[in-house]
Motif scaffolding. Structure first.
Motif, PDB file in Angstrom:
ATOM      1  N   ARG A 452       0.828  -1.214   0.000  1.00  0.00           N
ATOM      2  CA  ARG A 452       0.000   0.000   0.000  1.00  0.00           C
ATOM      3  C   ARG A 452       0.863   1.265   0.000  1.00  0.00           C
ATOM      4  O   ARG A 452       0.492   2.270  -0.606  1.00  0.00           O
ATOM      5  N   ARG A 453       1.996   1.195   0.658  1.00  0.00           N
ATOM      6  CA  ARG A 453       2.870   2.373   0.712  1.00  0.00           C
ATOM      7  C   ARG A 453       3.575   2.611  -0.630  1.00  0.00           C
ATOM      8  O   ARG A 453       3.609   3.747  -1.115  1.00  0.00           O
ATOM      9  N   TYR A 458       4.598   5.325  -5.707  1.00  0.00           N
ATOM     10  CA  TYR A 458       5.085   5.108  -7.066  1.00  0.00           C
ATOM     11  C   TYR A 458       3.986   5.007  -8.128  1.00  0.00           C
ATOM     12  O   TYR A 458       4.249   5.222  -9.308  1.00  0.00           O
ATOM     13  N   VAL A 459       2.759   4.658  -7.725  1.00  0.00           N
ATOM     14  CA  VAL A 459       1.682   4.429  -8.701  1.00  0.00           C
ATOM     15  C   VAL A 459       0.451   5.240  -8.295  1.00  0.00           C
ATOM     16  O   VAL A 459      -0.677   4.792  -8.426  1.00  0.00           O
ATOM     17  N   LYS A 466      10.073   5.410 -14.219  1.00  0.00           N
ATOM     18  CA  LYS A 466      11.038   4.920 -13.233  1.00  0.00           C
ATOM     19  C   LYS A 466      10.326   4.441 -11.973  1.00  0.00           C
ATOM     20  O   LYS A 466      10.674   3.393 -11.410  1.00  0.00           O
ATOM     21  N   ARG A 467       9.338   5.206 -11.529  1.00  0.00           N
ATOM     22  CA  ARG A 467       8.582   4.799 -10.342  1.00  0.00           C
ATOM     23  C   ARG A 467       7.836   3.496 -10.595  1.00  0.00           C
ATOM     24  O   ARG A 467       7.764   2.621  -9.723  1.00  0.00           O
ATOM     25  N   LEU A 468       7.252   3.355 -11.790  1.00  0.00           N
ATOM     26  CA  LEU A 468       6.512   2.146 -12.120  1.00  0.00           C
ATOM     27  C   LEU A 468       7.437   0.928 -12.173  1.00  0.00           C
ATOM     28  O   LEU A 468       7.072  -0.161 -11.719  1.00  0.00           O
ATOM     29  N   GLU A 506      -0.098  -5.691  -9.232  1.00  0.00           N
ATOM     30  CA  GLU A 506       0.667  -5.961 -10.447  1.00  0.00           C
ATOM     31  C   GLU A 506      -0.127  -5.586 -11.698  1.00  0.00           C
ATOM     32  O   GLU A 506       0.419  -5.024 -12.653  1.00  0.00           O
ATOM     33  N   LEU A 507      -1.421  -5.870 -11.699  1.00  0.00           N
ATOM     34  CA  LEU A 507      -2.251  -5.529 -12.861  1.00  0.00           C
ATOM     35  C   LEU A 507      -2.299  -4.011 -13.071  1.00  0.00           C
ATOM     36  O   LEU A 507      -2.253  -3.525 -14.203  1.00  0.00           O
ATOM     37  N   ILE A 508      -2.386  -3.267 -11.984  1.00  0.00           N
ATOM     38  CA  ILE A 508      -2.394  -1.804 -12.080  1.00  0.00           C
ATOM     39  C   ILE A 508      -1.060  -1.302 -12.624  1.00  0.00           C
ATOM     40  O   ILE A 508      -1.011  -0.448 -13.520  1.00  0.00           O
ATOM     41  N   ILE A 509       0.029  -1.819 -12.076  1.00  0.00           N
ATOM     42  CA  ILE A 509       1.368  -1.383 -12.497  1.00  0.00           C
ATOM     43  C   ILE A 509       1.596  -1.682 -13.974  1.00  0.00           C
ATOM     44  O   ILE A 509       2.043  -0.819 -14.741  1.00  0.00           O
TER      45      ILE A 509
END
Length: 551
Positions: A452-453, A458-459, A466-468, A506-509
């Motif tokens: 969650r953090r 990052y997302v 880079k964050r992703l 993972e799906l969101i990223i």
């Protein structure tokens, strides 16, 4: 490893008590699930599983209202136009038109069930206006519409002989079997944890409906209850269904900022009735960001607040409606006033400290207008689904409308097929003989908090490649830890949610990494411009080829 076994092999839970059968299994007890159950109950035996208590889902906490064309000065064309505009070019026009055209009948159905909506002094329904809407078209029950709707649905479901409501049931995974006629795989049920008795159960049915809500608890700050861990989306993905547009997670602009307040939303209707956003020094700032100011679409307002907080190094911004008459506020926003008073805030005299918070999952399981997924006899409705209605940014108060409309259309499809649907084969009981009780549950809580953090950092509202990439590396490592834990220890509700939360993260990223533009709720510093071509992001699981495609 914990797994289903053959029906002939002894099982710790191989008892009649652990095996259940009905005509239709509904996983989720919010507005979508209960509406569908009520539409079906005249024709079928329906079992509705609630993750916790019946009142714990997101529906109960929805404040604003339901968007519907009920005024003579409004039109379906206008509602459709507003929705398409808010969706930033990604709404499916057929889905928008389908939903809006059925809005008036959806409200009539709720009224007939006994839902008490707020009325004007003349006796007409009081309609308010929210962000993105060009007319007053939000029907509401004061500022607790979700509670009013949910209460009405629960009360009607409790008295129906064909509806069985079961609380404290957490679905683990879907069950698939070959159809005896077509030989294609179909969904015939689910393995479910009975939290009250700490036992695994098997539910079979001719049709299964996922109405599990969204996945906003993947973020550190959320307006949703803890149950919003993306269970339906994760289960459908593992079963071979496509997932769409998961990069579009809506951040509600105004969640109460207070160290002792947990996820309390400041309804958008406040801004619809004149509340303005201010910097800590009292200056209004939304006119600097959008012509509609506080009534701009939610993604614009959320980014503006986030921008001002980061620019000023401020922990929050302020929502001020103290200029309105106290009697008006008391009658229209009693829940908001009561909650704020608990934290020493008098909204008739002072501004409310607010921050953006993850609020709504615009993507989800790909379905058509009948709620059909890619897997035969599996349906998905409500926030867990991707209908195309919301596009890149859900317009305020279209979500409850979608629940009611798609519940009816899915029910109609299920009813038409029930008589010709073969009964499923007996369920294979769940085997826990090879696992042990964990003495390291702290691992679950640590992983939950870490996901969650880094998803928030990052997302979140503003992203970079880079964050992703950093987030993807972290989630892959955590998933390997979670898989090892899942394989060796006894199932718990916390472990089920963690497993699903990691899958949805993972799906969101991955969805965010595929979108090389900024559109709606997805804003990338690497790709700040919007592409000329609007395309959905569709993720396809490895076992997708096994399914019968309906879409």
């Amino acid at each position: 490893m914990t797994k289903p076994i053959s029906a002939s092999k002894p099982s710790l839970n191989n008892t009649d008590k652990a095996l259940h059968h009905c005509d239709v299994l509904v996983i989720g007890s919010g507005a979508a699930g209960l509406s569908l159950a009520l539409h079906l109950a005249k024709y079928a035996k329906v079992t509705v599983l609630s993750k916790g208590a019946l009142t714990e889902g997101s529906t109960w906490y929805a404040q604003g209202g339901i968007a519907a064309v009920l005024d003579d000065h409004d039109s379906t064309e206008s509602h459709v136009k507003d929705t398409l505009a808010a969706g930033a070019g990604l709404c499916h026009q057929d889905a928008v038109e389908f939903t809006v055209a059925r809005s008036k009948n959806a409200i009539k159905w709720l009224v007939d069930l006994g839902v008490d909506f707020t009325r004007s002094a003349e006796g007409d329904f009081h309609l308010t206006r929210e962000g993105g809407h060009s007319h007053r078209r939000i029907i509401h029950s004061a500022d607790a519409t979700g509670k009013a709707v949910h209460s009405g649905l629960i009360n009607n479901a409790l008295t129906h002989a064909n509806i069985q409501l079961q609380e404290n049931r957490v679905a683990l995974d879907l069950i698939k079997q070959p159809d005896p006629i077509t030989k294609k795989l179909r969904c015939v049920g689910a393995y479910v944890l009975n939290r009250s008795e700490d036992t695994m159960e098997c539910y079979t049915a001719k049709a299964v409906v996922l109405a599990c809500g969204g996945a906003s608890k993947v973020y550190l700050y959320s307006s949703n209850p803890d149950s919003a861990s993306g269970d339906g989306i994760a289960m459908a993905w593992r079963a071979g269904c496509r997932i769409g547009n998961m990069e579009f997670n809506q951040f509600h602009p105004t969640c109460l900022y207070h160290p002792k307040a947990k996820s309390f939303l400041m309804t958008e209707a406040l801004r619809g009735e004149g509340a303005v956003l201010k910097r800590p020094n009292g200056e209004r700032f939304m006119p600097d960001f959008h012509p509609q100011a506080e009534l701009a679409p939610r993604d614009v307002v959320a980014r503006a607040i986030d921008h001002e907080m980061k620019r000023l190094g401020a922990p929050c911004m302020y929502l001020d409606i103290s200029h309105r008459d106290p009697a008006f506020l008391e009658s229209h926003f009693p829940t908001v006033m009561e909650q704020c008073r608990k934290f020493g805030i008098d909204i008739t005299k002072e501004a409310i400290p607010v921050v953006p918070a993850a609020h709504y999952t615009c993507g989800g399981i790909v379905v058509n207008t009948r709620g059909q997924t890619d897997l035969s006899h599996l349906y998905a409705i409500g926030e867990t689904s991707f209908t195309g209605l919301h596009g890149a940014n859900r317009m305020a108060s279209n979500s409850l409308l979608e629940c009611i409309v798609y519940a009816q259309s899915a029910a109609e499809d299920i009813i038409a097929k029930l008589a010709s649907t073969p009964e499923p084969a007996p369920c294979k009981p769940w085997d826990e003989s090879q696992v042990t009780n964990s003495d390291e549950d702290v691992v679950i809580y640590h992983n939950w908090d870490e996901i969650r953090r880094f998803m928030w950092d990052y997302v979140g509202i503003v992203r970079t490649h880079k964050r992703l990439e950093r987030a993807l590396r972290r989630i892959q490592l955590l998933q390997s830890e979670i898989h090892e834990y899942y394989a060796n220890y006894k199932i718990s509700s916390d472990l089920i949610e963690l497993r699903n939360l990691a899958m949805v993260a993972e799906l969101i990223i991955r969805s965010a990494m595929l979108r090389k533009e900024s559109r709606g709720l997805h804003y990338s510093l690497d790709h700040p411009e919007q592409s000329d071509i609007a395309k959905d992001t569709l993720l396809v699981p490895a076992n997708f080829a096994d399914q019968t495609i309906f879409i």
